[in-house]
Design an enzyme around this catalytic site. Structure first.
Site, mmCIF file in Angstrom:
data_model
loop_
_atom_site.group_PDB
_atom_site.id
_atom_site.type_symbol
_atom_site.label_atom_id
_atom_site.label_comp_id
_atom_site.label_asym_id
_atom_site.label_seq_id
_atom_site.Cartn_x
_atom_site.Cartn_y
_atom_site.Cartn_z
ATOM 1 N N ARG A 1 0.861 -1.176 0.000
ATOM 2 C CA ARG A 1 0.000 0.000 0.000
ATOM 3 C C ARG A 1 0.899 1.228 0.000
ATOM 4 N NH1 ARG A 1 -3.518 -2.806 -1.420
ATOM 5 N NH2 ARG A 1 -5.621 -3.084 -0.559
ATOM 6 N N GLU B 1 -3.861 8.062 -4.628
ATOM 7 C CA GLU B 1 -4.194 7.423 -5.900
ATOM 8 C C GLU B 1 -5.537 7.938 -6.405
ATOM 9 O OE1 GLU B 1 -4.022 3.180 -5.424
ATOM 10 O OE2 GLU B 1 -1.925 3.197 -4.801
ATOM 11 N N HIS C 1 -1.537 0.953 -10.000
ATOM 12 C CA HIS C 1 -2.127 -0.017 -9.077
ATOM 13 C C HIS C 1 -2.785 -1.163 -9.843
ATOM 14 C CE1 HIS C 1 -3.851 -0.430 -4.744
ATOM 15 N NE2 HIS C 1 -3.554 -1.609 -5.268
#
Length: 328
Positions: free
Chosen positions: A237, A266, A285
């Protein structure tokens, strides 16, 4: 009377049809956030939630008095107040196992891409700069035979380590994890303190979950301990890393480079220097983002919520105490 499910994002027609056989389904395939009035209205009557990438707060739970279970289409559950869900007797389910190998593929692709400068040199060719035989200015570094340091050695960490040890003859160190004697026997891995790992590893790959203890686990002190020739990989993360410290370490040459699939914010802000740095490979991601794996993750979530709302134990349960209390 059928129980009600609110579903949002990442479900295909077959999965929605499966849910509708048992439940009344309110489906929001393009939900932009919790403020959507239709979502809030449906939430008030919902017994189950199925979806991903939505921050669930205690205040939001107050608007869902009938909620019994949440099936997240993810392995991470940092978007959910686990203790509060348990206190309210709400089951939280996730999707481990089905994304392990795909996410490990992403992690090892970042190792290869950063070491061999795949993105940087592909752009070199696209720009038309390849006019003669390449020289040292375009050289990368080897992966085979190097030392891979795993920060975290759960399912995904073990899968990355297995690729390194068995596929590339890498030496495996691991830290921030309980002892793994079976993996030590299989891969020749060695457990050590994180400081030792940082000092010895040629590649440092992070796979720990995001918790209060792991938030900014990596900062200036940790990057300073790494070899100047080392490469940092993050598929965990974004908030596990102090991004400002990482950027500074890359600018100062404290580490060779970084391969990143996750970020503190993000999508990545347009003013972030990271995607513009030649020694960084930045991905949006994509850890589990294949057609096969995302379909399997959604199916696991559908199965979890179906079991939970019919009184059976879900396949993948995060908060076991909530189930134990229900089963008494």
């Amino acid at each position: 009377m059928k129980k009600r499910i609110v579903a949002f994002r990442r479900l295909n027609e077959q999965q929605i049809a499966q849910l509708r056989e048992q439940f009344h389904v309110d489906y929001f395939p393009a939900l932009n956030g919790v403020d959507d009035p239709g979502f809030r209205e449906a939430l008030a009557e919902a017994h189950g939630l199925v979806g991903a990438s939505l921050k669930i707060t205690p205040e939001l739970l107050d608007e869902a008095p009938h909620l019994e279970a949440i099936a997240s289409i993810s392995v991470g559950y940092d978007n959910y107040p686990v203790d509060e869900l348990t206190r309210r007797g709400i089951l939280l389910c996730n999707t481990p196992d089905v994304l392990t190998e795909t996410t490990a593929d992403t992690g090892f692709s970042l190792i290869m891409a950063t070491a061999r400068r795949v993105v940087d040199l592909a752009e070199f060719v696209k720009r038309g700069d390849w006019k003669e035989s390449i020289g040292e200015a375009q050289f990368g570094c080897d992966v085979h035979g190097k030392t891979l340091g795993m920060i975290g050695m759960g399912r995904i960490g073990a899968a990355v380590a297995r690729r390194g040890a068995l596929g590339f003859g890498m030496n495996i160190l691991y830290s921030y994890a309980s002892p793994k004697p079976e993996l030590e026997a299989e891969l020749g891995a060695r457990r050590c303190e994180m400081d030792e790992l940082l000092e010895q590893a040629d590649f440092v790959c992070v796979t720990v979950p995001l918790t209060p203890e792991t938030t900014h686990l990596f900062g200036a002190e940790q990057f300073a301990r790494m070899k100047t020739s080392a490469i940092f990989i993050n598929i965990a993360r974004g908030k596990v890393v102090d991004e400002r410290a990482l950027i500074q370490a890359l600018k100062d040459g404290q580490i060779r480079g970084a391969g990143l699939d996750v970020f503190e914010q993000e999508p990545l802000p347009s003013d972030s220097p990271l995607p513009h740095m030649a020694n960084v490979v930045a991905l949006p991601h994509i850890g589990s983002a294949t057609h096969e794996t995302r379909t399997a993750m959604a199916q696991r979530a559908v199965d979890n919520i179906s079991l939970a709302l019919t009184g059976e134990r879900p396949i993948s349960l995060v908060n076991e105490p909530a189930w134990s209390a229900r089963a008494r």
